[in-house]
Design an enzyme around this catalytic site. Structure first.
Site, short mmCIF file in Angstrom:
data_model
loop_
_atom_site.label_atom_id
_atom_site.label_comp_id
_atom_site.label_asym_id
_atom_site.label_seq_id
_atom_site.Cartn_x
_atom_site.Cartn_y
_atom_site.Cartn_z
N SER A 133 -3.25 6.57 13.00
CA SER A 133 -2.76 6.45 14.49
C SER A 133 -4.25 6.61 15.34
CB SER A 133 -1.90 7.69 14.78
OG SER A 133 -2.73 8.70 14.73
N SER A 175 4.74 -1.21 4.10
CA SER A 175 4.68 -2.51 4.46
C SER A 175 4.74 -3.52 3.36
CB SER A 175 3.42 -2.96 5.41
OG SER A 175 3.52 -2.09 6.39
N GLN A 228 0.77 -1.24 -0.10
CA GLN A 228 -0.11 0.04 -0.01
C GLN A 228 0.92 1.23 0.18
OE1 GLN A 228 -3.65 0.63 2.54
NE2 GLN A 228 -2.20 1.98 3.80
N GLY A 229 0.67 2.36 -0.80
CA GLY A 229 1.52 3.40 -1.21
C GLY A 229 0.65 4.47 -0.64
N SER A 258 1.37 6.79 2.68
CA SER A 258 2.31 7.49 3.52
C SER A 258 3.40 8.19 2.51
CB SER A 258 2.82 7.09 4.67
OG SER A 258 1.77 6.69 5.68
N GLU A 313 -13.89 -2.44 7.09
CA GLU A 313 -13.78 -3.48 8.06
C GLU A 313 -14.95 -4.52 7.67
OE1 GLU A 313 -11.34 -3.96 10.26
OE2 GLU A 313 -10.27 -2.04 10.05
#
Lengths: 394, 369
Positions: A377, A165, A130-131, A133, A254
């Site tokens: 976060s 990640s 996943q790109g 940040s 989700e």
């Protein structure tokens, strides 16, 4: 009120349990096994096993069969999640693709994208990262700057992603790029599927990937640099310029009772901590007992919350921003479980990595510090809960 | 999988909330607080209970009750908590469970129809010492809710049995205490050879469990009521030229309290189901719910005072009603420490055999054949 799964779902459980029983070697289920292996070797073993599982029909449980899924119910998906943890099955190598990209493509992708993405994802022919940040766009994701300029039927990408990640293993990236500069910075962002590698497995022109060593010693995430990398316009998910909406949809996505695996994992960790406390003669310590009780309560609440979410899902209710409640409950609780581990182990936690019995607890404790950061976060989640669910002003 | 309220239960919740909003808003609670002469048991609530059958929600239809379960009773407790509603209805509802579950047919026939008709108020003693000798009770019970208006007292005897006493002078002496939380009335009751009859069935444990579940739901209601009011306030109150609800110090705290309240609601709802449906984890579920609801109600009501600032510390404000009711509930049917100890014991005994989602599912299927 009825907290049972349907007969068909229980039948699925029995079949899947039998398959897991027969296909996971006993040695793999020992405490500390996976962390005792060399990471690259472990990754390949997991990848191979997961593909075997997909071939057996146990992948994409809720996704339609025409795209390679099983066409099952949300309940089957929940059962699958739980049994995978109970049998200590190897963890997926395609977590970002399965958790985020797959559901997004199923909901917003074109017919062609569904065909192109889902099956190769389920069979691990393509590993996704996943790109999102960038160095100057973390919690403030809309500040992202990776430039994508139109050139014929391609975008030309220049810029950088970070904290990516699975960057070192990924074949493709789903990411956010800036396709135009608009007054409202939430506009002009586009959600793009990016080939990082050529068919021969080498990196594509204009793509460079560098690993970053994490505080737990692993190199699961990295940096990805783009220098005049060419990506076809057909790889846009949604519409050019509306990538922010796609990303928000993805981040709040989700599906099913998606924190059930966390519940199941953390509850077992707590059992391991109880065992550890018994072994260290600390089980009569009132402070330790009190902390065990607190953790059990929060985990039980998490379990019930997941079953409630599953119910809402089955009733066709949109969970929307409630996924932030779920994330806060599991990620914050997991850190408390980790703190209990170090309190029970005392200074022994420092050498826990060398001991089969405690290696997983230490590893999970280290991971727990990242869980309140990635995917938004805890501070961002609290903003979402306060603004979107409670309606507090910005 | 169906872990939420069904349509009928949602409808019942709406009726309860609408009734209280229209007929017993928080202003009415203040009036009970402030009126020294008030017996704490508003007549209008009993009129409504008579018409709706709320006091006999779990009583069988053959006795005139609604024939519903602990879940529906829990909804009443929740709504009562949400509005800090005073009165003897909740304790009557629970004490009636002693009769429904433990009484002889004759005892049931005598009392259950009267409760269903809203013509009898009951209470229950849970602390103190009382012994049963020669068809009389002697002893003392403390913190008995609404004994001063009760037609029948269900007495917990020191030997674990339950007996029924009709309070009459001079063998039963009732002293009303001035309690911090004036949304109840606590009494000390002294029995001196008070005529009594025992319940034939031993249901003390079941009754305690049901009391724990109802109290947990009351507390979950308190937490939600306090949270909603606080959120509404910080959306309108301005300081430094901004709405205080826009400050992250406030926002993040309220977000955490929303998460906690959501968990309190899940756990207390499940506990009601687990006890009613005789699940294997009913004791555990009740303890989890009570411990979680204790803490959450305490935290949210404390935040309610804090985030209202000076006005939140005044007698005229609603905050202290919620704070005091939460405090009271925290120590009824087991405080947090008590329940946490039970939970730890269960967890330690079950380590390596911890209940899992799937096992719960399997357990229920097995239990129901």
């Amino acid at each position: 009120m009825d907290l049972r799964f349907s007969d068909a779902e229980e039948l699925f459980r029995a079949e899947f349990q039998q398959w897991l029983e027969e296909n996971i070697p006993t040695s793999w289920r020992a405490r500390g096994f996976w962390r005792s292996l060399e990471p690259e070797h472990a990754f390949e073993m997991r990848r191979e096993w997961e593909t075997k599982k997909a071939v057996a029909g146990y992948a994409g449980i809720q996704w339609p069969t025409e795209y390679g899924g099983r066409g099952g119910t949300p309940g089957m998906r929940a059962i699958y999640d739980v049994e995978m943890v109970r049998y200590r099955a190897p963890i997926t190598v395609n977590t970002l693709g399965l958790s985020f990209l797959g559901p997004t493509i199923m909901a917003l992708g074109t017919e062609q994208q569904k065909k192109d993405v889902i099956r190769p994802l389920l069979f691990n022919e393509v590993i996704w990262c996943q790109g999102f940040s960038e160095p100057n766009a973390g919690s403030d994701l809309a500040a992202l700057q990776l430039k994508a300029e139109l050139d014929g039927d391609c975008y030309v990408l220049n810029g950088q992603k970070i904290w990516t990640s699975y960057a070192m293993h990924a074949d493709k990236m789903f990411g956010l790029v800036r396709t135009s500069k608009e007054e409202n910075r939430h506009r002009g962002i586009t959600f793009l599927l990016i080939d990082l590698k050529k068919p021969d497995g080498t990196y594509a022109d204009g793509i460079e990937v560098r690993p970053l060593k994490q505080m737990n010693g692993a190199r699961d995430f990295g940096e990805v640099f783009f220098t005049d990398a060419h990506i076809p316009v057909a790889n846009v998910v949604g519409e050019p310029g509306n990538g922010w909406q796609v990303a928000m949809f993805l981040l709040s996505f989700e599906r099913g009772a998606s924190a059930l695996p966390q519940y199941q994992t953390f509850r077992r960790e707590l059992d391991d901590i109880i065992d550890l406390a018994r072994g260290m003669d600390r089980l009569e310590d009132p402070e330790i007992r009190d902390r065990i009780g607190r953790n059990v309560i929060e985990l039980e609440c998490l379990r019930l919350h997941c079953l409630h979410q599953l119910t809402e899902n089955e009733r066709g209710q949109n969970l929307g921003m409630n996924s932030s409640v779920t994330k806060l409950q599991w990620s914050e609780t997991h850190q408390d479980v980790g703190e209990l581990f170090t309190d029970v182990a005392g200074l022994h936690h420092q050498i826990a990595a060398g001991i089969d019995e405690t290696r997983d607890l230490l590893g999970s404790f280290m991971s727990s510090r990242s869980e309140t950061i990635w995917g938004g976060s805890s501070q961002i989640q609290r903003n979402i809960v306060a603004e979107q669910l409670l309606g507090l002003p910005k | 999988m169906f872990f939420t309220l069904d349509e009928d239960q949602r409808a019942m919740q709406t009726v309860l909330r609408d009734y209280l909003r229209a007929n017993f808003p928080i202003r009415a609670v203040h009036e009970v607080y402030d009126n020294e002469a008030h017996d704490g048991d508003p007549v209008e609530l009993w009129q409504a209970a008579r018409e709706s059958g709320w006091a006999a929600v779990m009583v069988d239809e053959q006795y005139g009750g609604l024939g519903l379960g602990l879940l529906e009773a829990a909804l009443i407790a929740r709504c009562w908590g949400e509005g800090c509603v005073p009165g003897s209805l909740l304790i009557t509802l629970l004490a009636t469970e002693a009769l429904r579950l433990g009484a002889s047919p004759a005892q049931k026939s005598e009392w259950l129809p009267r409760v269903a008709a809203g013509q009898a108020k009951l209470t229950l003693t849970t602390t103190g010492r009382a012994s049963f000798v020669g068809n009389t009770v002697t002893g003392e019970a403390t913190f008995v809710e609404y004994a001063h208006v009760a037609d029948l007292i269900v007495v917990s005897l020191s030997d674990g049995r339950l007996c029924l006493v009709r309070p009459t002078e001079p063998t039963t002496e009732i002293t009303t205490q001035d309690a911090l939380d004036r949304s109840t009335r606590f009494c000390t009751v002294r029995f001196d050879h008070a005529p009594a009859e025992c319940l034939p069935n031993d249901v003390m444990e079941e009754l305690t469990l049901r009391g724990t579940v109802l109290k947990a739901n009351d507390l979950a209601g308190i937490a939600r009521g306090a949270l909603t009011r606080t959120v509404d306030y910080v959306k309108t109150r301005q300081q430094f030229g901004k709405l205080v609800g826009s400050f992250q110090a406030i926002k993040h705290s309220l977000a955490d309290l929303h998460v906690a309240t959501t968990m309190a609601e899940h756990s207390s709802l499940y506990a009601a189901h687990a006890v009613e449906a005789a699940q294997g984890d009913r004791q555990f579920a009740a303890s989890v719910a009570k411990a979680k609801c204790n803490e959450t109600a305490r935290d949210v009501t404390a935040a309610m005072i804090q985030f209202h600032g000076g006005i939140g510390y005044t007698w005229e404000h609603d905050a202290h009603l919620f704070f005091k009711r939460a405090k009271r509930g925290e120590y009824q049917y087991g405080n947090t420490s008590f329940h946490r100890k039970q939970i730890t014991r269960t967890a330690i005994a079950g380590a390596r055999h911890a209940p899992t989602v799937s096992q719960v599912g399997q357990h229920v299927s097995a239990g129901r054949g």
